[in-house]
Design an enzyme around this catalytic site. Sequence first.
Site: not given
Length: 317
Positions: A71, A74, A201, A253, A271
């Site tokens: 992530s 992102k 993605y 998160y 993660v």
Amino acid sequence: MPVPEPSLPDLDRVLEEVAEIARPHAFEGEVADYIPALATADADRFGMAAVDLDGTEHVTGEVDEPFPIQSISKVFSLVLAMQKVDQAEGVANELWSRVGREPSGDPFNSLVQLERESGVPRNPMINAGALIVDDVLLDHCDDAKQATLDLLELLAGEPLELNEGVLRSEQGAAHRNRAMANLMASFGNLTHEVDEVLDDYTHACAISMTTRQLARATRFLGNGGVEPRTGERILSPALAKRAAAIMFTCGTYDAAGEFAFQVGLPCKSGVAGGIIGVVPRRMGLCVWSPPLDVAGNSLAGRIALHEFVSRCDLSIV
Ligand code: GLU
């Protein structure tokens, strides 16, 4: 009287101390296993890097071992999308009308909020939001996968590779992400085929980088949007601030509030156990330790960042 910028202690020594404190805590966490290839990560790996804007690199541990950025990608996909559609610095453009800028308070892969909020994800740091960012990139890049890799290579100053094993493993386990993409498509908030968006993605998540490379790649966000090594402008100062603001409020998160409380820097975790951090006007940070806490952030990584920032007085709040 304004409080002066703190002068920094010996960062190499601080990193050694911090590693000694944080490392043993890794065993209180769990390595992510919902993507099967991530489950094989070594729980005892730990690296931390602080790279100054002048290029000085302070490191401890296994900082040259690559891991999938997951992530953390992102942030860089968002930066690319900002380059493409946010140049006018408006807030009502094709990106920000389709994804919000508020913390979610829900797990990063939750479908519940998305259903309640008509397929508009809360922010680009959760999976659904990143899928929207990828959908936007598909409109604006000839090859969106390559564009993300190119940006990261430019920022890291080195060629990068994909972790093909992680890519295949995630492609076979993308049930929730596929469900989210389908849900958003059902609300009319996805313009490309679900498979095409998911492909971009998962490629971004499988990019393999080291702790040192990620710390380098994060620096431009604390340098008004300019990559310090080459002097290349990546984002305007206003957009760099926005990207860092979204990291600060949404990047860790549903523990972003706790991170602001403990660490006090814009951060983004993945993660696979990496966390990047922006120290405005000073440096880029990255810490890596695979076992995660209950919120999904690297457990030893969170402790290390807290200790480092406290010892160096670097919190922005
Ligand atoms: N590829 C992971 C997923 O889609 C990324 C999650 C993360 O790092 O937060 O679940």
